[in-house]
Design an enzyme around this catalytic site. Structure first.
Site, PDB file in Angstrom:
ATOM      1  N   LYS A 117       0.833  -1.208   0.000  1.00 46.33           N
ATOM      2  CA  LYS A 117       0.000   0.000   0.000  1.00 46.33           C
ATOM      3  C   LYS A 117       0.872   1.263   0.000  1.00 46.33           C
ATOM      4  O   LYS A 117       0.615   2.195  -0.758  1.00 46.33           O
ATOM      5  CB  LYS A 117      -0.941  -0.028   1.217  1.00 46.33           C
ATOM      6  CG  LYS A 117      -1.865   1.156   1.330  1.00 46.33           C
ATOM      7  CD  LYS A 117      -3.138   0.811   2.080  1.00 46.33           C
ATOM      8  CE  LYS A 117      -2.933   0.663   3.588  1.00 46.33           C
ATOM      9  NZ  LYS A 117      -2.698   1.966   4.274  1.00 46.33           N
ATOM     10  N   SER A 118       1.878   1.286   0.845  1.00 47.61           N
ATOM     11  CA  SER A 118       2.737   2.482   0.922  1.00 47.61           C
ATOM     12  C   SER A 118       3.416   2.761  -0.418  1.00 47.61           C
ATOM     13  O   SER A 118       3.479   3.904  -0.883  1.00 47.61           O
ATOM     14  CB  SER A 118       3.813   2.282   1.994  1.00 47.61           C
ATOM     15  OG  SER A 118       3.232   2.219   3.269  1.00 47.61           O
TER      16      SER A 118
ATOM     17  N   ARG B  34      -8.869  11.663  12.945  1.00 46.58           N
ATOM     18  CA  ARG B  34      -7.418  11.478  13.106  1.00 46.58           C
ATOM     19  C   ARG B  34      -6.676  12.823  13.108  1.00 46.58           C
ATOM     20  O   ARG B  34      -7.059  13.748  12.410  1.00 46.58           O
ATOM     21  CB  ARG B  34      -6.897  10.537  12.016  1.00 46.58           C
ATOM     22  CG  ARG B  34      -7.587   9.177  12.115  1.00 46.58           C
ATOM     23  CD  ARG B  34      -7.078   8.204  11.096  1.00 46.58           C
ATOM     24  NE  ARG B  34      -5.673   7.896  11.340  1.00 46.58           N
ATOM     25  CZ  ARG B  34      -4.942   7.160  10.512  1.00 46.58           C
ATOM     26  NH1 ARG B  34      -5.484   6.680   9.400  1.00 46.58           N
ATOM     27  NH2 ARG B  34      -3.683   6.905  10.786  1.00 46.58           N
TER      28      ARG B  34
ATOM     29  N   SER C 168       6.848   8.784  12.627  1.00 43.98           N
ATOM     30  CA  SER C 168       5.804   8.694  11.618  1.00 43.98           C
ATOM     31  C   SER C 168       6.364   8.870  10.214  1.00 43.98           C
ATOM     32  O   SER C 168       6.902   9.931   9.865  1.00 43.98           O
ATOM     33  CB  SER C 168       4.727   9.758  11.860  1.00 43.98           C
ATOM     34  OG  SER C 168       3.901   9.865  10.721  1.00 43.98           O
TER      35      SER C 168
ATOM     36  N   ASP D 204       1.720  -1.402  11.845  1.00 45.85           N
ATOM     37  CA  ASP D 204       0.373  -1.799  11.409  1.00 45.85           C
ATOM     38  C   ASP D 204       0.041  -3.252  11.753  1.00 45.85           C
ATOM     39  O   ASP D 204      -1.085  -3.700  11.531  1.00 45.85           O
ATOM     40  CB  ASP D 204       0.229  -1.601   9.895  1.00 45.85           C
ATOM     41  CG  ASP D 204       0.225  -0.119   9.518  1.00 45.85           C
ATOM     42  OD1 ASP D 204      -0.148   0.715  10.367  1.00 45.85           O
ATOM     43  OD2 ASP D 204       0.592   0.194   8.374  1.00 45.85           O
TER      44      ASP D 204
ATOM     45  N   LYS E 195      -4.647   5.468  14.906  1.00 47.96           N
ATOM     46  CA  LYS E 195      -4.729   4.846  13.575  1.00 47.96           C
ATOM     47  C   LYS E 195      -6.185   4.902  13.095  1.00 47.96           C
ATOM     48  O   LYS E 195      -6.962   5.704  13.588  1.00 47.96           O
ATOM     49  CB  LYS E 195      -4.198   3.410  13.646  1.00 47.96           C
ATOM     50  CG  LYS E 195      -2.707   3.329  13.959  1.00 47.96           C
ATOM     51  CD  LYS E 195      -1.872   3.903  12.827  1.00 47.96           C
ATOM     52  CE  LYS E 195      -0.382   3.850  13.153  1.00 47.96           C
ATOM     53  NZ  LYS E 195       0.409   4.573  12.142  1.00 47.96           N
TER      54      LYS E 195
ATOM     55  N   ARG F 285      -6.571   1.379  18.113  1.00 50.40           N
ATOM     56  CA  ARG F 285      -6.376  -0.074  17.948  1.00 50.40           C
ATOM     57  C   ARG F 285      -6.105  -0.798  19.257  1.00 50.40           C
ATOM     58  O   ARG F 285      -6.330  -2.012  19.339  1.00 50.40           O
ATOM     59  CB  ARG F 285      -5.260  -0.346  16.927  1.00 50.40           C
ATOM     60  CG  ARG F 285      -5.716  -0.021  15.519  1.00 50.40           C
ATOM     61  CD  ARG F 285      -4.697  -0.313  14.452  1.00 50.40           C
ATOM     62  NE  ARG F 285      -5.310  -0.159  13.140  1.00 50.40           N
ATOM     63  CZ  ARG F 285      -4.649   0.015  11.999  1.00 50.40           C
ATOM     64  NH1 ARG F 285      -3.319   0.057  12.007  1.00 50.40           N
ATOM     65  NH2 ARG F 285      -5.293   0.132  10.855  1.00 50.40           N
TER      66      ARG F 285
ATOM     67  N   ARG G 192      -7.938  -3.274   9.541  1.00 44.96           N
ATOM     68  CA  ARG G 192      -7.032  -4.220  10.218  1.00 44.96           C
ATOM     69  C   ARG G 192      -7.674  -4.869  11.450  1.00 44.96           C
ATOM     70  O   ARG G 192      -7.312  -5.973  11.830  1.00 44.96           O
ATOM     71  CB  ARG G 192      -5.704  -3.548  10.562  1.00 44.96           C
ATOM     72  CG  ARG G 192      -4.972  -3.062   9.309  1.00 44.96           C
ATOM     73  CD  ARG G 192      -3.497  -2.847   9.510  1.00 44.96           C
ATOM     74  NE  ARG G 192      -2.966  -1.989   8.455  1.00 44.96           N
ATOM     75  CZ  ARG G 192      -2.661  -2.381   7.222  1.00 44.96           C
ATOM     76  NH1 ARG G 192      -2.800  -3.644   6.867  1.00 44.96           N
ATOM     77  NH2 ARG G 192      -2.201  -1.528   6.328  1.00 44.96           N
TER      78      ARG G 192
HETATM   79  C1  S3P Z   1       2.365   4.709   6.314  1.00 48.29           C
HETATM   80  C2  S3P Z   1       2.877   5.052   7.536  1.00 48.29           C
HETATM   81  C3  S3P Z   1       2.315   4.575   8.818  1.00 48.29           C
HETATM   82  C4  S3P Z   1       1.362   3.407   8.630  1.00 48.29           C
HETATM   83  C5  S3P Z   1       0.434   3.621   7.473  1.00 48.29           C
HETATM   84  C6  S3P Z   1       1.201   3.822   6.181  1.00 48.29           C
HETATM   85  C7  S3P Z   1       3.003   5.255   5.093  1.00 48.29           C
HETATM   86  O1  S3P Z   1       1.609   5.636   9.436  1.00 48.29           O
HETATM   87  O2  S3P Z   1       0.624   3.178   9.810  1.00 48.29           O
HETATM   88  O3  S3P Z   1      -0.427   2.506   7.320  1.00 48.29           O
HETATM   89  O4  S3P Z   1       2.727   4.764   3.980  1.00 48.29           O
HETATM   90  O5  S3P Z   1       3.827   6.178   5.224  1.00 48.29           O
HETATM   91  P1  S3P Z   1       2.323   6.666  10.457  1.00 48.29           P
HETATM   92  O6  S3P Z   1       3.256   7.521   9.698  1.00 48.29           O
HETATM   93  O7  S3P Z   1       1.165   7.465  11.029  1.00 48.29           O
HETATM   94  O8  S3P Z   1       2.986   5.803  11.488  1.00 48.29           O
END
Ligand code: S3P
Length: 446
Positions: free
Chosen positions: A30-31, A131, A176, A329, A356, A360, A406
């Site tokens: 996903k990222s 959020r 983050s 995650d 999140k 969670r 999740r």
């Molecule tokens: C992500 C960073 C994470 C993760 C999210 C995807 C990203 O969040 O929880 O699912 O793609 O950079 P945080 O930066 O809030 O930890």
């Protein structure tokens, strides 16, 4: 998709299926999928992507980049073509950008808009609208952008970009990757050098991919072990051919499922094992999980392997809080593994889990307790006493998933090892990150 209408919820009871056997290929990361579209949209020329995750979150990014001038087209399953506008040339979107459930789309795109001479309104679903966005508003304001946010720095909000934006050096107050990435992406169209100081490493896909697209980005480590990530602005990005590896966060549900369901043996193909993402494999192995890496290789500049997983007798452990950012995650499903382990598993340092897609820690403590698990909720973690492999009791009433994919998938796995099964109140949010989850699970159980 907003999944706002509770009357349209799709509940499902997940029950014991017997051993899980076979091979699966989880969808794209996903990222990396989000970043492929965003960076492709800023490069001049055609970026080709294969293995793109076609979940709702990534589709929200695609729609937003189209609204800002890029051409983003689907050619086939997971196969996409992006024609970018060039750094500095994003267009003013005509309507609000609907981010659905996606925090990554929101925070990274807020960064991009912040250094362009445009304004954009961001909206999202009920979960996303709770959020905190202050964590990106703070550094992006220092770069010159201005914000009109809802109470508490939340969505809906308006970003007015600065032109030119001001380069900053920003030390991350929370671990983050989204905040880091928002600042680096804003830095792309900012004259001079923008630096993010990261005391604790988080996923480094932005750094790898920005470099891959030709940005001038350096990473140094200081005497305290903090990473200094610097990007030279007014960059010219070159279009790329990207193969997206499988998402370790999606693989995690099947890793745990195969470990806890007796008799299981599953090969999960093409799993991304970037060290900033693979904490779950380390921790499950510490618990006694048999996870073998087969055919290690590189895909799209990321380490990848097939993972062969066998049912294992797990034992409770104290999880080192330092590993949390490398598996942030994966805690909901780790809690399910802990519920089936022999002895006590203690987790700590997980304050970020409270902001999140849902809180969670609270959501999983409530859901697991309802399924008969001995769980103590602390401010920054859960303490779980496992059954030592005995099935969980299961639930009568549906588990509240709070629009969190999740939580839904984790409790689905808990259902596989429960006497009564576990009923999940709404499976629709699973489509934000893993639209094929249910069919894959049903296939392995068949
Ligand atoms: C992500 C960073 C994470 C993760 C999210 C995807 C990203 O969040 O929880 O699912 O793609 O950079 P945080 O930066 O809030 O930890």
């Amino acid at each position: 998709m907003s999944h706002a209408d509770p009357a349209a919820a799709r509940p499902r009871r997940f029950t014991a299926t017997g051993a899980l056997r076979g091979r699966i290929r989880v969808p794209g990361d996903k990222s990396i999928s989000h970043r492929s579209i965003m960076l492709g949209a800023l490069a001049v020329g055609e970026t080709r992507v294969t293995g793109l995750l076609e979940g709702e979150d990534v589709l929200a990014t695609a729609t937003a980049m189209r609204a800002m001038g890029a051409s983003v087209e689907r050619l086939g399953v997971g196969e996409w073509s992006v024609h970018g506008v060039g750094v500095g040339a994003l267009l003013q979107p005509e309507a609000a950008l609907d981010m659905g459930n996606s925090g990554t789309s929101t925070r990274l795109l807020m960064g991009l808009v912040s250094s362009h001479p445009i304004a954009a309104t961001f909206t999202g679903d009920a979960s996303l609208s709770k959020r905190p966005m202050g964590r990106v508003i703070t550094p992006l304001s220092q770069m010159g952008a201005s914000f009109e946010a809802s109470e508490g720095g939340r969505l809906p909000l308006i970003v007015r970009g600065a032109s030119p934006a001001v380069p900053i050096t920003y030390r991350l107050p929370v671990a983050s990757a989204q905040v880091k990435s928002a600042v680096l992406l804003a830095g792309l169209n900012t004259p001079g050098i923008t630096t993010v100081i990261e005391p604790v490493p988080t996923r480094d896909h932005s750094e790898r991919m920005l470099r891959g697209f030709g940005a001038d980005l350096t990473v140094e480590t200081d005497a305290d072990g903090a990473r200094l990530i610097s990007i030279r602005g007014e960059a010219e990005l070159k279009p790329q051919v990207i193969e997206v590896p499988g998402d370790p966060s999606s693989a995690a549900f099947f890793l745990v499922a195969a470990l806890v369901v007796p008799g299981s043996e599953v090969l999960i193909e093409n799993v991304g094992l970037n060290p900033t993402r693979a904490g779950i494999v380390t921790v499950l192995r510490q618990m006694g999980g048999q996870i073998e890496e087969v055919n290690p290789r590189e895909v799209g500049g990321e380490p990848v392997a097939d993972l062969l997983v066998r049912h294992s007798a797990l034992k409770g452990i104290e999880v080192d809080p330092a590993i949390a950012p490398l598996m942030i995650d994966e805690f909901p499903v780790l809690f399910v593994a802990a519920a089936m382990a022999d002895g006590v598993t203690t987790t700590s340092g997980l304050d970020e889990l409270r902001v999140k897609e849902s809180d969670r820690l609270a959501a999983m403590a409530t859901a697991l307790a309802a399924a008969g698990v001995r769980v103590e909720e602390r401010a920054d973690g859960l303490v779980i006493t496992g059954t030592g492999g005995e099935p969980l009791v299961g639930t009568d009433a549906p588990i509240a998933t709070h629009l969190d994919h999740r939580i839904a998938m984790s409790m689905a796995i808990a259902g596989l090892v429960s006497r009564a099964g576990v009923e999940v109140d709404d499976t629709r949010p699973i489509a934000t990150s893993f639209p094929t989850f249910e069919s894959m699970l049903d296939g392995l159980a068949a």
